[in-house]
Design an enzyme around this catalytic site. Sequence first.
Site, PDB file in Angstrom:
ATOM      1  N   ASP A  29       0.827  -1.418  -0.031  1.00 49.45           N
ATOM      2  CA  ASP A  29       0.018   0.081  -0.150  1.00 49.45           C
ATOM      3  C   ASP A  29       0.843   1.228  -0.095  1.00 49.45           C
ATOM      4  O   ASP A  29       1.537   1.567   1.044  1.00 49.45           O
ATOM      5  CB  ASP A  29      -0.805   0.224   1.177  1.00 49.45           C
ATOM      6  CG  ASP A  29      -1.783  -1.234   1.400  1.00 49.45           C
ATOM      7  OD1 ASP A  29      -1.384  -2.348   0.876  1.00 49.45           O
ATOM      8  OD2 ASP A  29      -2.881  -0.859   1.787  1.00 49.45           O
ATOM      9  N   GLU A  69      -4.111   1.888  -2.777  1.00 52.17           N
ATOM     10  CA  GLU A  69      -5.415   2.367  -2.160  1.00 52.17           C
ATOM     11  C   GLU A  69      -5.293   3.479  -1.372  1.00 52.17           C
ATOM     12  O   GLU A  69      -6.343   4.072  -1.175  1.00 52.17           O
ATOM     13  CB  GLU A  69      -6.347   1.382  -1.718  1.00 52.17           C
ATOM     14  CG  GLU A  69      -5.419   0.801  -0.225  1.00 52.17           C
ATOM     15  CD  GLU A  69      -6.436   0.226   0.818  1.00 52.17           C
ATOM     16  OE1 GLU A  69      -7.452   0.085   0.695  1.00 52.17           O
ATOM     17  OE2 GLU A  69      -5.791  -0.009   1.931  1.00 52.17           O
ATOM     18  N   ASN A  70      -4.151   3.797  -0.874  1.00 49.84           N
ATOM     19  CA  ASN A  70      -3.871   4.919   0.081  1.00 49.84           C
ATOM     20  C   ASN A  70      -2.988   6.142  -0.587  1.00 49.84           C
ATOM     21  O   ASN A  70      -2.541   6.871   0.163  1.00 49.84           O
ATOM     22  CB  ASN A  70      -3.194   4.588   1.188  1.00 49.84           C
ATOM     23  CG  ASN A  70      -3.963   3.417   1.910  1.00 49.84           C
ATOM     24  OD1 ASN A  70      -3.758   2.230   2.005  1.00 49.84           O
ATOM     25  ND2 ASN A  70      -5.191   3.665   2.557  1.00 49.84           N
ATOM     26  N   HIS A  75     -10.269   1.076   0.516  1.00 53.65           N
ATOM     27  CA  HIS A  75     -10.369   2.689   0.547  1.00 53.65           C
ATOM     28  C   HIS A  75     -10.710   3.202  -0.970  1.00 53.65           C
ATOM     29  O   HIS A  75     -10.402   4.278  -1.215  1.00 53.65           O
ATOM     30  CB  HIS A  75      -8.982   3.045   0.892  1.00 53.65           C
ATOM     31  CG  HIS A  75      -8.762   3.300   2.570  1.00 53.65           C
ATOM     32  ND1 HIS A  75      -9.466   4.330   3.231  1.00 53.65           N
ATOM     33  CD2 HIS A  75      -8.092   2.523   3.245  1.00 53.65           C
ATOM     34  CE1 HIS A  75      -9.279   3.808   4.625  1.00 53.65           C
ATOM     35  NE2 HIS A  75      -8.309   3.120   4.510  1.00 53.65           N
ATOM     36  N   HIS A  90      -6.362  -8.480  -0.275  1.00 58.68           N
ATOM     37  CA  HIS A  90      -6.612  -7.352   0.685  1.00 58.68           C
ATOM     38  C   HIS A  90      -7.344  -7.618   1.915  1.00 58.68           C
ATOM     39  O   HIS A  90      -8.543  -7.791   1.822  1.00 58.68           O
ATOM     40  CB  HIS A  90      -7.236  -6.080  -0.053  1.00 58.68           C
ATOM     41  CG  HIS A  90      -6.911  -4.798   0.504  1.00 58.68           C
ATOM     42  ND1 HIS A  90      -5.678  -4.150   0.546  1.00 58.68           N
ATOM     43  CD2 HIS A  90      -7.706  -4.087   1.335  1.00 58.68           C
ATOM     44  CE1 HIS A  90      -5.796  -3.018   1.227  1.00 58.68           C
ATOM     45  NE2 HIS A  90      -7.064  -3.040   1.727  1.00 58.68           N
ATOM     46  N   HIS A 123      -3.253  -4.565   3.194  1.00 62.13           N
ATOM     47  CA  HIS A 123      -4.206  -3.578   4.231  1.00 62.13           C
ATOM     48  C   HIS A 123      -3.813  -3.578   5.459  1.00 62.13           C
ATOM     49  O   HIS A 123      -4.105  -2.518   6.266  1.00 62.13           O
ATOM     50  CB  HIS A 123      -5.295  -4.678   4.139  1.00 62.13           C
ATOM     51  CG  HIS A 123      -6.698  -4.056   5.141  1.00 62.13           C
ATOM     52  ND1 HIS A 123      -7.221  -2.698   4.823  1.00 62.13           N
ATOM     53  CD2 HIS A 123      -7.230  -4.547   6.261  1.00 62.13           C
ATOM     54  CE1 HIS A 123      -8.055  -2.549   5.755  1.00 62.13           C
ATOM     55  NE2 HIS A 123      -8.042  -3.461   6.879  1.00 62.13           N
ATOM     56  N   HIS A 140      -1.076  -2.766   6.395  1.00 66.82           N
ATOM     57  CA  HIS A 140       0.105  -1.784   6.568  1.00 66.82           C
ATOM     58  C   HIS A 140       1.327  -2.402   7.548  1.00 66.82           C
ATOM     59  O   HIS A 140       2.360  -1.694   7.742  1.00 66.82           O
ATOM     60  CB  HIS A 140      -0.298  -0.419   7.222  1.00 66.82           C
ATOM     61  CG  HIS A 140      -1.232   0.109   6.090  1.00 66.82           C
ATOM     62  ND1 HIS A 140      -1.223   1.565   5.729  1.00 66.82           N
ATOM     63  CD2 HIS A 140      -1.814  -0.491   4.995  1.00 66.82           C
ATOM     64  CE1 HIS A 140      -1.834   1.760   4.751  1.00 66.82           C
ATOM     65  NE2 HIS A 140      -2.607   0.757   4.312  1.00 66.82           N
TER      66      HIS A 140
HETATM   67 FE   LIG Z   1      -7.110  -1.420   3.063  1.00 68.92          FE
HETATM   68 FE   LIG Z   2      -4.135   0.524   3.003  1.00 69.09          FE
END
Ligand SMILES: [Fe+2]
Ligand SMILES: [Fe+2]
Length: 269
Positions: A8, A39-40, A68, A160, A185, A187
């Site tokens: 991510d 996604e981030n 996200h 994820h 997901h 992190h």
């Molecule tokens: Fe996520």
């Molecule tokens: Fe994430």
Amino acid sequence: MKLLFIGDIVGQPGRRAVAELLPKLRQQHTLDFVIANGENSAGGSGITPKTAGEIFSAGVDAITSGDHLWDQKEVMELLQNEKRFLRPLNYPPGTPGQGSAIFRCSVEPVARKTGEMPPVAVLNVQGRTFMPPLENPFLLALDEVKRLREQTKIIFVDFHAEATSEKIAFARMLDGQVSAVVGTHTHVQTADEQIFPGGTAYLSDAGFTGPHESVLGREIEPVLKRFLTNMPQRFEVAKNRVLLNGAVIDIDDATGKAVKIQRISESFA
Ligand SMILES: [Fe+2]
Ligand SMILES: [Fe+2]
């Protein structure tokens, strides 16, 4: 073939780390193909055509996403028009975008000793344990992998998900049918990289790419304040100790089985 998966990408620090470090990693690991979870990438929440464009320009071939997905409304444009952008497969039928794609070449072709790059399938699926409810990822992935295998044996899956049990069970289900399952997901990079008996490479979580002097990429103070007071806070993206986290996977072109998986955590700033 050798493939890099980047965990991510969080905000501008994460995007910068990819742009600066990827050319070096391409060379160092003689990478054929690069996938990143984006996604981030937009201010820590969601993805836009602009942040996706930056990630592609840095040399990433395919972008995956997760829960996200909907944080930035501009994502609709990516879902409708960008074939290199994937969303989790298990959204209900009729959701724009696609959960998988097959890539026939890399954006940054490398001189391969073994000839032309075989087609690479990328599949993005989201878990349901401690996550918003979606369609059953296990049932849908089985069908989708069967369909993808008619076109290529080289299949990379970004799962994820939050729970390690769900991640491991999902990957065990696909052992021997896909080249790799790497989780995203949480992190937090896990240290359980391995190759299952059927030849599927596995890592519970790739970790995130962005500032690690943080709580999962966000400034520490507001997150702590929320835990202390339960009052809503603005979570800005943190700045310091930027790492590019992910894994390099070596795959046998002929069988699609993984030969090696190596976690990476490259420091940028
Ligand atoms: Fe996520
Ligand atoms: Fe994430």
